[in-house]
Design a protein around this motif. Structure first.
Motif, mmCIF file in Angstrom:
data_model
loop_
_atom_site.group_PDB
_atom_site.id
_atom_site.type_symbol
_atom_site.label_atom_id
_atom_site.label_comp_id
_atom_site.label_asym_id
_atom_site.label_seq_id
_atom_site.Cartn_x
_atom_site.Cartn_y
_atom_site.Cartn_z
ATOM 1 N N LEU A 1 65.813 44.445 12.958
ATOM 2 C CA LEU A 1 65.764 43.720 14.220
ATOM 3 C C LEU A 1 66.669 42.486 14.114
ATOM 4 O O LEU A 1 66.421 41.603 13.292
ATOM 5 N N PHE A 2 67.706 42.441 14.974
ATOM 6 C CA PHE A 2 68.654 41.324 14.999
ATOM 7 C C PHE A 2 68.256 40.364 16.121
ATOM 8 O O PHE A 2 67.932 40.793 17.230
ATOM 9 N N TYR A 3 68.326 39.054 15.837
ATOM 10 C CA TYR A 3 67.942 38.041 16.835
ATOM 11 C C TYR A 3 69.038 36.999 17.024
ATOM 12 O O TYR A 3 69.571 36.454 16.058
ATOM 13 N N TRP A 4 69.381 36.750 18.306
ATOM 14 C CA TRP A 4 70.256 35.642 18.704
ATOM 15 C C TRP A 4 69.464 34.707 19.627
ATOM 16 O O TRP A 4 68.605 35.173 20.393
ATOM 17 N N PRO A 5 69.738 33.416 19.607
ATOM 18 C CA PRO A 5 68.978 32.495 20.474
ATOM 19 C C PRO A 5 69.296 32.645 21.954
ATOM 20 O O PRO A 5 68.521 32.239 22.798
ATOM 21 N N ASN A 6 70.457 33.242 22.290
ATOM 22 C CA ASN A 6 70.782 33.440 23.705
ATOM 23 C C ASN A 6 71.834 34.526 23.849
ATOM 24 O O ASN A 6 72.446 34.954 22.870
ATOM 25 N N GLU A 7 72.023 34.950 25.106
ATOM 26 C CA GLU A 7 73.062 35.921 25.459
ATOM 27 C C GLU A 7 73.897 35.322 26.577
ATOM 28 O O GLU A 7 73.361 34.806 27.558
ATOM 29 N N ARG A 8 75.235 35.363 26.410
ATOM 30 C CA ARG A 8 76.127 34.760 27.400
ATOM 31 C C ARG A 8 77.083 35.814 27.927
ATOM 32 O O ARG A 8 77.452 36.753 27.226
ATOM 33 N N ASN A 9 77.529 35.610 29.184
ATOM 34 C CA ASN A 9 78.490 36.549 29.752
ATOM 35 C C ASN A 9 79.902 36.168 29.330
ATOM 36 O O ASN A 9 80.115 35.213 28.566
ATOM 37 N N LEU A 10 80.900 36.903 29.841
ATOM 38 C CA LEU A 10 82.285 36.701 29.408
ATOM 39 C C LEU A 10 82.828 35.341 29.804
ATOM 40 O O LEU A 10 83.826 34.885 29.250
ATOM 41 N N LEU A 11 82.201 34.671 30.778
ATOM 42 C CA LEU A 11 82.619 33.335 31.189
ATOM 43 C C LEU A 11 81.922 32.259 30.368
ATOM 44 O O LEU A 11 82.135 31.073 30.587
ATOM 45 N N VAL B 1 78.668 31.754 30.360
ATOM 46 C CA VAL B 1 77.445 31.320 31.038
ATOM 47 C C VAL B 1 76.244 32.006 30.389
ATOM 48 O O VAL B 1 76.243 33.226 30.191
ATOM 49 N N THR B 2 75.221 31.236 30.058
ATOM 50 C CA THR B 2 74.023 31.808 29.435
ATOM 51 C C THR B 2 73.263 32.653 30.449
ATOM 52 O O THR B 2 72.806 32.149 31.470
ATOM 53 N N LEU B 3 73.144 33.946 30.166
ATOM 54 C CA LEU B 3 72.371 34.836 31.029
ATOM 55 C C LEU B 3 70.879 34.664 30.772
ATOM 56 O O LEU B 3 70.087 34.607 31.706
ATOM 57 N N HIS B 4 70.508 34.594 29.512
ATOM 58 C CA HIS B 4 69.112 34.339 29.181
ATOM 59 C C HIS B 4 69.029 33.868 27.739
ATOM 60 O O HIS B 4 69.915 34.127 26.924
ATOM 61 N N ASN B 5 67.975 33.153 27.412
ATOM 62 C CA ASN B 5 67.657 32.805 26.042
ATOM 63 C C ASN B 5 66.852 33.945 25.427
ATOM 64 O O ASN B 5 66.231 34.737 26.142
ATOM 65 N N TYR B 6 66.864 33.986 24.103
ATOM 66 C CA TYR B 6 66.245 35.058 23.319
ATOM 67 C C TYR B 6 67.017 36.363 23.559
ATOM 68 O O TYR B 6 67.090 36.854 24.661
ATOM 69 N N ASP B 7 67.537 36.900 22.501
ATOM 70 C CA ASP B 7 68.224 38.186 22.602
ATOM 71 C C ASP B 7 67.928 38.977 21.336
ATOM 72 O O ASP B 7 68.149 38.491 20.220
ATOM 73 N N PHE B 8 67.402 40.193 21.512
ATOM 74 C CA PHE B 8 67.001 41.034 20.392
ATOM 75 C C PHE B 8 67.745 42.364 20.462
ATOM 76 O O PHE B 8 67.922 42.929 21.542
ATOM 77 N N GLU B 9 68.165 42.859 19.304
ATOM 78 C CA GLU B 9 68.784 44.189 19.213
ATOM 79 C C GLU B 9 68.165 44.917 18.016
ATOM 80 O O GLU B 9 67.925 44.305 16.959
ATOM 81 N N LEU B 10 67.960 46.212 18.175
ATOM 82 C CA LEU B 10 67.286 47.008 17.155
ATOM 83 C C LEU B 10 68.235 48.085 16.635
ATOM 84 O O LEU B 10 68.926 48.733 17.414
ATOM 85 N N VAL B 11 68.296 48.235 15.306
ATOM 86 C CA VAL B 11 69.068 49.299 14.660
ATOM 87 C C VAL B 11 68.109 50.083 13.767
ATOM 88 O O VAL B 11 67.371 49.494 12.965
ATOM 89 N N LEU B 12 68.127 51.415 13.913
ATOM 90 C CA LEU B 12 67.241 52.288 13.136
ATOM 91 C C LEU B 12 68.082 53.245 12.299
ATOM 92 O O LEU B 12 68.965 53.935 12.831
ATOM 93 N N ILE B 13 67.810 53.292 10.992
ATOM 94 C CA ILE B 13 68.466 54.239 10.087
ATOM 95 C C ILE B 13 67.388 55.155 9.504
ATOM 96 O O ILE B 13 66.415 54.683 8.902
ATOM 97 N N TYR B 14 67.560 56.471 9.675
ATOM 98 C CA TYR B 14 66.587 57.465 9.207
ATOM 99 C C TYR B 14 67.133 58.118 7.936
ATOM 100 O O TYR B 14 68.261 58.635 7.925
ATOM 101 N N LEU B 15 66.331 58.103 6.861
ATOM 102 C CA LEU B 15 66.733 58.628 5.552
ATOM 103 C C LEU B 15 65.870 59.830 5.186
ATOM 104 O O LEU B 15 64.640 59.810 5.365
ATOM 105 N N ASN B 16 66.516 60.852 4.654
ATOM 106 C CA ASN B 16 65.814 62.039 4.172
ATOM 107 C C ASN B 16 65.468 61.829 2.700
ATOM 108 O O ASN B 16 66.348 61.782 1.837
ATOM 109 N N ILE B 17 64.186 61.649 2.401
ATOM 110 C CA ILE B 17 63.765 61.340 1.030
ATOM 111 C C ILE B 17 64.109 62.475 0.083
ATOM 112 O O ILE B 17 64.592 62.256 -1.034
ATOM 113 N N SER B 18 63.876 63.708 0.513
ATOM 114 C CA SER B 18 64.095 64.852 -0.369
ATOM 115 C C SER B 18 65.571 65.156 -0.575
ATOM 116 O O SER B 18 65.914 66.005 -1.385
ATOM 117 N N ASP B 19 66.459 64.485 0.157
ATOM 118 C CA ASP B 19 67.897 64.738 0.044
ATOM 119 C C ASP B 19 68.612 63.505 -0.505
ATOM 120 O O ASP B 19 69.704 63.149 -0.072
#
Length: 799
Positions: free
Chosen positions: A268-278, A280-298
């Motif tokens: 889980l990645f966290y930034w204090p805010n998200e801004r547009n290309l200009l 301008v802060t669109l909102h505070n708090y920004d979260f992004e999730l990355v999931l990696i699935y591993l095959n234990i038997s392989d």
């Protein structure tokens, strides 16, 4: 002589004065007949608005504080569909590989050829140990060594847990731009061991002394060790400079994924805010999730990668674009409606709709990144297994596969995503509710609520979020904290805006039958704008919350008038920089579409808005055809030596003006039937002709209602340019396609007016008009002849 003349004047003044008076009278008559008259009438533009509003709201409930709810009720945040949820220090007992705590350091270097002819070489190391990159010493602190010199150093270049070891050490002489290599050393160990060694580089220009310490672990890896050892290789390509996330949290989950014994790495990645290309802060708090699935038997082989991606999913909302890269998958788009974990229903809803794009995992081996470069995004992790290279892409912090922007590598830390952190994330939803919403391009929360369902990892689409539903019900989000309020309101409001103006008309004082004369009509704007506001507001408020009580009635009525002097307003706006809004190179979307310019001017007449947008046809064709038919890329590469640009340009505009029609209710011919007032042409002049034989003493000209209008349209053009030297033979080509669509909007009308012009009719006589001998003698001709006859007689008498 002088005395005699003076006496002569003294004796005969009456006759001379009479002659002069007669002559002057004749000239005065001509001037009066050819004079002009200017008159005017009011033509005020303006707008009136009146509105009556009334409402009664009765809200009676006790608001649930979500922070309290989370800490009282959300006591178990383990994944409901996983067999085991590993937190930071939990050992992963299903892993049976031998792991080593490995450190690698450099302690000496001998330089045989410093690659500098006249001075000492500026020596540094570029190292990569299991893809962990270092440059030592730091830039600007290089080792100054000549041929045959030795330096003793203490550089730690790797410290991590791993199953194997791959070491590359390259020595450079820093030349500022193109550094000279003194060669490299490459070592690979399937079973790491303790080593103290010194090796010449492959070019024999230097010898590097290094230590490898590898201590075998007699215990399984912990979740924290695996998360840091398997974290993605990271790049930052963020146009507004939000850069690295402030925090990266992680945990490991184990379970049966449709027959696969799997470990899921939840980052889980966290930034204090998200801004547009200009910016301008669109909102505070920004979260992004990355999931990696591993095959234990392989051998912990990755078989699925899930993250939020904007560029390759083609969805309208960047926050809802999920990309799943999976072994054996076919490329397709699927719509999901997923039930949310019951314990989270109070916080983020009961279900969610999501659009997901699938691609085969093998695509990472030949990934087409936004820069059109191909790369293998499958990388060795610090732990010796396979992970992925990711780029934090765009101001929305979506992820993308492959290298882009600033290289960060593994130089960031993963922290524990434990029960306490998860509780805090969901508890912050109360902060989002209390922060409310604001409007930035669209209505959005000031603080973005944490909307992921972290408690399900084996139900498609795996990255489960209700953010889309929260945004769709933003009005309900706004009202979430209302409680115990009765509000009875009524409001009558009105305003009137007046732009005073006058229509001035100038014409001959009299016109003759059978003659042509001119008329000028001018629209004169005033230096004043009048704004009148009226209001009548009453409200009955009954508010109760715990022990607080309020019952009050309020009423207020009034009128406010503002007079703005536009002569002062214009320089004031200019001083504040508000007289004209002009933007150039507003945005450029992947070199395909560029918003080149936008100009907005606050004024009554003239160009109110103008701008241009260009479509780079060459880049579009190269991208589309190059992707669909890879063999065509060589054709574009060859043509690219000759073609500089191929663009379709749309130039849009909004222009305002005032027009009206003119007519006459008499037998009068006008050379203009419509007149138009623009910023550069506030005066219209045209001719009128009165037919011969007209008996009217006056003629009337009517000016219809004046209409304030706006013209809107888009001018299209095709542009083609060639590179040198071909452009010396074939000039740049521009084809003006035309204007489409065009539209004229009538904004408002104001009353016109009428005016009369006198007709100069010949004097009536009883003589036979058909007999030339009886024709009336013109008065000016009579006085002229009288003067010619009288003056010689007078002179002679004087003598």
């Amino acid at each position: 002589m002088f005395i005699d003349k003076y006496k002569m004047w003294e004796k005969k003044p009456p006759l001379i004065i009479l002659i002069i008076v007669l002559l002057l009278s004749s000239n005065s008559y001509v001037a009066q007949a050819q004079g002009t008259i200017t008159n005017e009438f009011d033509a005020n533009f303006g707008y009136q608005y009146n509105k009556s509003l009334g409402s009664f709201d009765d809200i009676n409930f006790t608001p649930q504080n979500l922070t309290e709810y989370v800490y009282q009720n959300l006591t178990d945040t383990t994944a409901v569909d996983a067999n085991t949820t590993y937190e930071w220090n939990d050992p992963i007992t299903t892993l049976n590989d031998i792991y080593y705590n490995i450190t690698v350091d450099i302690y000496q270097i001998d330089v045989f050829d410093d690659k500098d002819t006249f001075d000492a070489g500026e020596i540094y190391f570029s190292t990569s140990v299991n893809n962990y990159h270092e440059r030592l010493p730091a830039e600007g602190s290089e080792l100054s060594l000549n041929d045959g010199e030795t330096a003793f150093v203490d550089f730690l270049i790797f410290n991590s847990t791993s199953t194997n070891l791959e070491v590359k050490i390259e020595v450079f002489d820093d030349d500022g731009v193109a550094d000279d290599s003194l060669g490299s050393i490459f070592l690979q160990y399937d079973s790491p061991m303790n080593v103290t060694n010194s090796l010449n580089t492959d070019t024999a220009d230097a010898k590097v002394y290094f230590n490898i310490i590898a201590i075998a672990n007699n215990r399984p890896l912990t979740a924290g060790e695996l998360l840091n050892g398997m974290k993605p290789l990271l790049n930052i390509d963020d146009e507004v400079g939000n850069d690295l996330p402030d925090n990266v949290f992680g945990r490991v989950l184990e379970g049966d994924d449709n027959g696969t014994d799997a470990l899921v790495l939840q980052y889980l990645f966290y930034w204090p805010n998200e801004r547009n290309l200009l910016g301008v802060t669109l909102h505070n708090y920004d979260f992004e999730l990355v999931l990696i699935y591993l095959n234990i038997s392989d051998g912990l082989s990755p078989y699925r990668l899930v993250f939020n991606n904007y560029f390759y999913t083609d969805d309208s909302d960047p926050s809802e674009d999920i990309l799943i890269l999976e072994k054996g998958a076919v490329e397709e788009t699927i719509e999901y409606n997923t039930e949310i974990t019951t314990d989270l229903n109070m916080l983020i809803g009961t279900s969610t709709n999501q659009t997901v794009r699938y691609k085969p995992l093998s695509a990472v081996e030949n990934w087409q990144y936004a820069t059109l470069q191909y790369t293998n995004a499958s990388k060795m992790s610090m732990a010796g297994y396979t992970t992925f290279e990711l780029t934090v892409e765009t101001n929305y912090h979506n992820f993308d596969i492959g290298p882009g922007g600033d290289f960060i590598g593994y130089k960031y830390s993963v922290e524990a995503l434990n029960h306490s952190i998860i509780q805090t994330l969901y508890a912050e939803i109360q902060t989002a509710l209390e922060g409310g919403t604001h409007f930035v391009f669209s209505k959005t929360p000031v603080y973005s609520p944490f909307s992921f369902d972290l408690m399900q990892v084996f139900k498609a689409p795996y990255l489960i979020s209700s953010y889309g539903q929260i945004i769709e019900n933003i009005e309900m989000f706004d009202k979430a904290n209302d409680a115990g309020l009765q509000l009875d309101q009524s409001l009558d409001i009105g305003f009137e805006v007046v732009f005073p103006a006058k229509v001035k008309y100038t014409h001959d004082a009299e016109i003759n039958p059978g003659s042509t004369s001119s008329i000028s009509i001018e629209l004169e704007k005033s230096d004043e704008i009048i704004l009148i506001l009226t209001y009548d507001y009453s409200v009955h408020i009954n508010f109760s919350y715990w022990f607080m009580q309020l019952d009050t009635f309020y009423n207020n009525t009034g009128e406010i008038e503002f007079n703005f002097d536009t002569g002062l307003l214009s320089p004031a706006l200019s001083a504040l920089g508000l007289d004209e809004f002009a933007y150039d190179d507003i945005f450029n979307f992947k070199d395909f579409i560029s918003f080149d310019s936008l100009v907005i001017t606050p004024k009554l007449l003239g160009t109110l808005m103008a701008g241009s947008i260009s479509l780079n046809l060459w880049n579009v064709l190269e991208f589309v055809l190059g992707t669909a038919f890879p063999a065509s890329k060589i054709i574009f590469k060859i043509l690219g030596f000759f073609i500089e640009n191929m663009d379709l340009t749309a130039e849009f505009f909004i222009e305002s003006y005032v027009d009206t029609t003119v007519s006459s209710n008499d037998d009068l011919t006008l050379t203009a039937s419509t007149i138009k007032f623009t910023e550069d042409a506030m005066v219209n002049t045209f001719d009128i002709t009165l037919p011969d034989g007209t008996t009217a003493k006056q003629v009337q000209i009517d000016i219809a209602d004046l209409a304030y209008k706006m013209d809107m349209g888009i001018d299209w053009s095709f542009n083609l340019g060639f590179k040198s030297p071909l452009n010396l033979i074939i000039p740049d080509f521009k084809w003006e396609i035309g204007t489409y669509p065009t539209y004229t909007a009538e904004i408002q009308k104001t009353n016109g007016g009428s005016f009369l012009i006198d007709v100069n009719q010949p004097s009536e006589t009883t003589s036979n008009a058909a007999d030339p001998s009886n024709a009336a003698v013109p008065l000016d001709l009579f006085f002229g002849v009288l003067g010619i006859v009288a003056i010689p007689v007078i002179i002679r008498k004087m003598r």
